[in-house]
Design an enzyme around this catalytic site. Structure first.
Site, PDB file in Angstrom:
ATOM      1  N   CYS A  78     -34.439  66.255  24.419  1.00 23.40           N
ATOM      2  CA  CYS A  78     -34.695  65.258  23.443  1.00 23.40           C
ATOM      3  C   CYS A  78     -36.236  65.349  23.159  1.00 23.40           C
ATOM      4  O   CYS A  78     -36.987  65.121  24.001  1.00 23.40           O
ATOM      5  CB  CYS A  78     -34.154  63.887  23.402  1.00 23.40           C
ATOM      6  SG  CYS A  78     -34.866  62.651  22.504  1.00 23.40           S
ATOM      7  N   CYS A 166     -29.899  62.004  17.922  1.00 26.49           N
ATOM      8  CA  CYS A 166     -29.920  61.432  19.381  1.00 26.49           C
ATOM      9  C   CYS A 166     -29.093  62.196  20.258  1.00 26.49           C
ATOM     10  O   CYS A 166     -27.780  62.357  19.904  1.00 26.49           O
ATOM     11  CB  CYS A 166     -29.521  59.882  19.038  1.00 26.49           C
ATOM     12  SG  CYS A 166     -29.277  59.065  20.844  1.00 26.49           S
ATOM     13  N   GLN A 290     -15.521  50.396  24.909  1.00 22.81           N
ATOM     14  CA  GLN A 290     -15.997  51.414  25.833  1.00 22.81           C
ATOM     15  C   GLN A 290     -16.682  52.316  25.094  1.00 22.81           C
ATOM     16  O   GLN A 290     -16.166  53.017  24.267  1.00 22.81           O
ATOM     17  CB  GLN A 290     -15.291  51.787  27.040  1.00 22.81           C
ATOM     18  CG  GLN A 290     -14.835  50.802  27.739  1.00 22.81           C
ATOM     19  CD  GLN A 290     -15.709  50.341  28.875  1.00 22.81           C
ATOM     20  OE1 GLN A 290     -16.839  50.481  29.158  1.00 22.81           O
ATOM     21  NE2 GLN A 290     -15.253  49.231  29.632  1.00 22.81           N
ATOM     22  N   GLU A 340     -10.510  36.238  26.819  1.00 20.29           N
ATOM     23  CA  GLU A 340     -11.490  37.001  26.296  1.00 20.29           C
ATOM     24  C   GLU A 340     -12.192  36.038  25.226  1.00 20.29           C
ATOM     25  O   GLU A 340     -11.609  35.370  24.693  1.00 20.29           O
ATOM     26  CB  GLU A 340     -11.340  38.162  25.415  1.00 20.29           C
ATOM     27  CG  GLU A 340     -12.037  38.826  24.343  1.00 20.29           C
ATOM     28  CD  GLU A 340     -13.484  39.091  25.094  1.00 20.29           C
ATOM     29  OE1 GLU A 340     -13.498  40.133  25.669  1.00 20.29           O
ATOM     30  OE2 GLU A 340     -14.470  38.960  24.111  1.00 20.29           O
ATOM     31  N   ASP A 388     -13.843  42.001  34.387  1.00 17.07           N
ATOM     32  CA  ASP A 388     -14.586  43.246  33.656  1.00 17.07           C
ATOM     33  C   ASP A 388     -15.859  42.411  32.976  1.00 17.07           C
ATOM     34  O   ASP A 388     -15.887  42.451  31.722  1.00 17.07           O
ATOM     35  CB  ASP A 388     -13.949  44.335  32.927  1.00 17.07           C
ATOM     36  CG  ASP A 388     -14.883  45.332  32.434  1.00 17.07           C
ATOM     37  OD1 ASP A 388     -15.905  45.347  32.590  1.00 17.07           O
ATOM     38  OD2 ASP A 388     -14.174  46.146  31.589  1.00 17.07           O
ATOM     39  N   CYS A 415     -20.860  46.526  34.819  1.00 18.68           N
ATOM     40  CA  CYS A 415     -21.816  47.208  34.379  1.00 18.68           C
ATOM     41  C   CYS A 415     -23.219  46.819  35.046  1.00 18.68           C
ATOM     42  O   CYS A 415     -24.274  47.541  34.511  1.00 18.68           O
ATOM     43  CB  CYS A 415     -21.823  47.468  33.082  1.00 18.68           C
ATOM     44  SG  CYS A 415     -21.973  45.683  32.338  1.00 18.68           S
TER      45      CYS A 415
HETATM   46  N1  SAH Z   1     -12.133  45.181  29.663  1.00 13.21           N
HETATM   47  C1  SAH Z   1     -12.757  45.600  28.322  1.00 13.21           C
HETATM   48  C2  SAH Z   1     -13.914  44.620  28.047  1.00 13.21           C
HETATM   49  C3  SAH Z   1     -14.980  44.612  28.877  1.00 13.21           C
HETATM   50  S1  SAH Z   1     -16.522  44.044  28.071  1.00 13.21           S
HETATM   51  C4  SAH Z   1     -12.850  46.869  28.128  1.00 13.21           C
HETATM   52  O1  SAH Z   1     -12.773  47.749  28.839  1.00 13.21           O
HETATM   53  O2  SAH Z   1     -12.919  47.346  26.978  1.00 13.21           O
HETATM   54  C5  SAH Z   1     -16.893  42.377  28.415  1.00 13.21           C
HETATM   55  C6  SAH Z   1     -16.228  41.424  27.596  1.00 13.21           C
HETATM   56  O3  SAH Z   1     -16.207  40.221  27.936  1.00 13.21           O
HETATM   57  C7  SAH Z   1     -16.618  41.570  26.050  1.00 13.21           C
HETATM   58  O4  SAH Z   1     -15.358  41.819  25.460  1.00 13.21           O
HETATM   59  C8  SAH Z   1     -17.079  40.359  25.984  1.00 13.21           C
HETATM   60  O5  SAH Z   1     -16.820  39.788  24.663  1.00 13.21           O
HETATM   61  C9  SAH Z   1     -16.206  39.318  26.647  1.00 13.21           C
HETATM   62  N2  SAH Z   1     -16.896  37.973  27.433  1.00 13.21           N
HETATM   63  C10 SAH Z   1     -18.266  37.960  27.643  1.00 13.21           C
HETATM   64  N3  SAH Z   1     -18.382  36.744  28.378  1.00 13.21           N
HETATM   65  C11 SAH Z   1     -17.258  36.133  28.298  1.00 13.21           C
HETATM   66  C12 SAH Z   1     -16.744  34.966  28.902  1.00 13.21           C
HETATM   67  N4  SAH Z   1     -17.601  33.811  29.275  1.00 13.21           N
HETATM   68  N5  SAH Z   1     -15.561  34.892  28.893  1.00 13.21           N
HETATM   69  C13 SAH Z   1     -14.545  35.575  28.581  1.00 13.21           C
HETATM   70  N6  SAH Z   1     -15.045  36.798  28.114  1.00 13.21           N
HETATM   71  C14 SAH Z   1     -16.250  36.998  27.938  1.00 13.21           C
END
Ligand code: SAH
Length: 460
Positions: A78, A166, A290, A340, A388, A415
């Site tokens: 890049c 990018c 993702q 969520e 997650d 992450c």
């Molecule tokens: N497992 C899913 C999303 C992971 S990202 C996937 O793989 O696509 C994390 C997610 O947590 C996001 O969608 C975000 O909006 C949600 N999030 C963030 N804080 C939160 C909370 N306090 N309670 C519930 N969800 C939450």
């Protein structure tokens, strides 16, 4: 404690050997035991460095000349790599990137989780670690009366002007960003000025379903109105047939957050579709999805393997987004509960269950730390829980509810290795044992690393 003797001063030019890497990918060299962190330095290299900052216990240096390059030093493809804040480690061979990420996870497992004995596997990487991103959100600025788009210069909000592509972004998205910028510029739409809080266009976001090739464009403005919106939409949709959805989002606050809460459909659908394996997903503008499609498959397969679900199992998928992990698990389980916080994501999740003919799921909008204790009080006792969370990890109330539900297994997708290690410690103290951790490279060329950890309940 004896006062430490600092062997360098600001602006000194010194020769140093790098021994290690920080989690940000900076080289670490030592002078009489005093560590100096130097961006772009690689272990094994000897280099001339200018000292730019001296703290009590460590300092920072700027790399001036590499005298003996490491075999892992590569030419970044890049043009703006050394200016841009997006990627941090394009100067490293991909093998070293993967190794650095594994080491980073090992370090936090030792220092934060105090679980040195837990196996941390080699990072699962990509065959082709470029152009993987399916989504871009890029700031808009102005230069000589023309709109420009580019990422911010490192640690600043100056847009990099000479950035026309990018290398970690899907080329289709690059082209769509460029199209919106060019057409908006020709229509005389102004760019947002962050300092004065004036002007119109703040960000352009594009997301393309890798399997379906369907694109969503989100145009984010400060103003409630988007001037010339009909002409903009007409030209975009007539020229680019992959566009399936154009959304106008209003963000009138002084903030670093990209999107505001108000969105309306300017053209097409409210969502685009994509598929992962045999499941089809609707994804709307506010929902998390993702960003690395090939690695998402690797990540979800690992999470499913660890979950080892059988047909009588009841499962909770916490922080479930649009229900991706939930629906894969629902194909094997008796019932899956998802929670969520983003309402649009939960309505996507419900629709996704429906369009895939999956009937054994229940999705709830709310904060996981509130909904989990409530589920527990209702008597919900899942066999397996998958979590997650975002970078900040889980709240203690959430972890305690999870421990109280006594699932056989917990699969923790993360992450951020530091908060993962912190939370694994709490769960371990609550009667769970960490079996293994698998780092997965979702973000090649950047310092970020994703992990899946498996825990099981220790039977008394
Ligand atoms: N497992 C899913 C999303 C992971 S990202 C996937 O793989 O696509 C994390 C997610 O947590 C996001 O969608 C975000 O909006 C949600 N999030 C963030 N804080 C939160 C909370 N306090 N309670 C519930 N969800 C939450």
């Amino acid at each position: 404690m004896a006062k430490r003797n600092i062997p360098v001063k600001k602006n000194d030019e010194i020769t140093i050997q790098f021994e290690d890497l920080t989690h940000e990918g900076h080289g670490v060299g030592k002078l009489e035991g005093y560590p100096l962190f130097v961006p772009y330095g690689l272990p094994g290299e000897e280099a001339v460095v200018k000292v730019v900052k001296v703290n009590k216990n460590f300092g920072y240096g700027k790399l001036l000349e590499v005298k003996r390059p490491s075999p892992d030093r590569v030419e970044p493809p890049c043009d703006v790599f050394y200016k841009c804040g997006g990627c941090q480690i394009q100067h490293m061979s991909y093998d070293l990137q993967l190794q650095m990420k594994q080491n980073q996870v090992k370090n936090v497992m030792r220092k934060i989780a105090h679980m040195e004995h837990v196996p941390v596997h080699a990072t699962l990487g990509m065959d082709d670690p470029w152009r993987y991103r399916n989504k871009v959100a890029i700031p808009v600025g102005e230069n000589d009366g023309e709109l420009i788009t580019g990422f911010y210069r490192m640690r600043s909000h100056d847009i990099i002007k000479d950035m026309d592509t990018c290398v970690v972004q899907d080329e289709v998205n690059d082209r769509l960003v460029e199209a919106v910028r060019r057409i908006a510029s020709s229509l005389g739409i102004s760019a947002y000025d962050e300092e004065k809080h004036t002007g119109v266009l703040r960000h352009i976001m594009v997301r393309t379903g890798r399997q379906t090739n369907e694109a969503m464009i989100v145009i984010i403005t400060r103003t409630a109105e988007l001037p010339h919106q009909e002409e903009l939409v007409k030209e975009l949709t007539e020229t680019y047939p992959t566009i399936k959805s154009i959304i106008h989002n209003v963000n009138d606050r002084r903030t670093n957050v990209i999107m505001g809460r108000k969105s309306k459909v300017l053209w097409g659908e409210e969502y685009i579709y994509d598929t992962i394996g045999d499941i089809r997903f609707a994804i709307s503008a506010h929902s998390f999805y993702q960003i690395n499609p090939p690695q998402t498959k690797v990540l979800y397969e690992k999470a499913l393997e660890y979950a080892a679900i059988t047909k009588n199992d009841v499962v909770v998928d916490a922080y479930c987004g649009i229900g991706t992990i939930s629906l894969f698990m629902a194909q094997k389980a008796k019932k899956v509960y998802g929670v969520e916080v983003v309402p649009e994501a939960i309505s996507d999740a419900k629709m996704n269950a429906k369009i895939n003919g999956i009937t054994n799921t229940e999705f709830v909008v709310g904060q996981a730390e509130k909904v989990m204790p409530w589920w527990k009080a209702q008597g919900l006792r899942p066999d397996v829980i998958v979590v997650d969370p975002p970078r900040k990890g889980c709240e203690v109330d959430f972890l305690e509810a999870m421990i109280g539900m006594q699932p056989k297994r917990i699969v923790y997708v993360s992450c951020n290795p530091s908060t993962l290690a912190r939370d694994l410690r709490i769960l371990e103290d609550g009667g769970y044992e960490t079996k293994e951790v698998q780092p997965i490279d979702m973000f090649p060329q950047s310092m970020h690393v994703e992990c899946v950890a498996l825990m099981s309940r220790v039977d008394e």
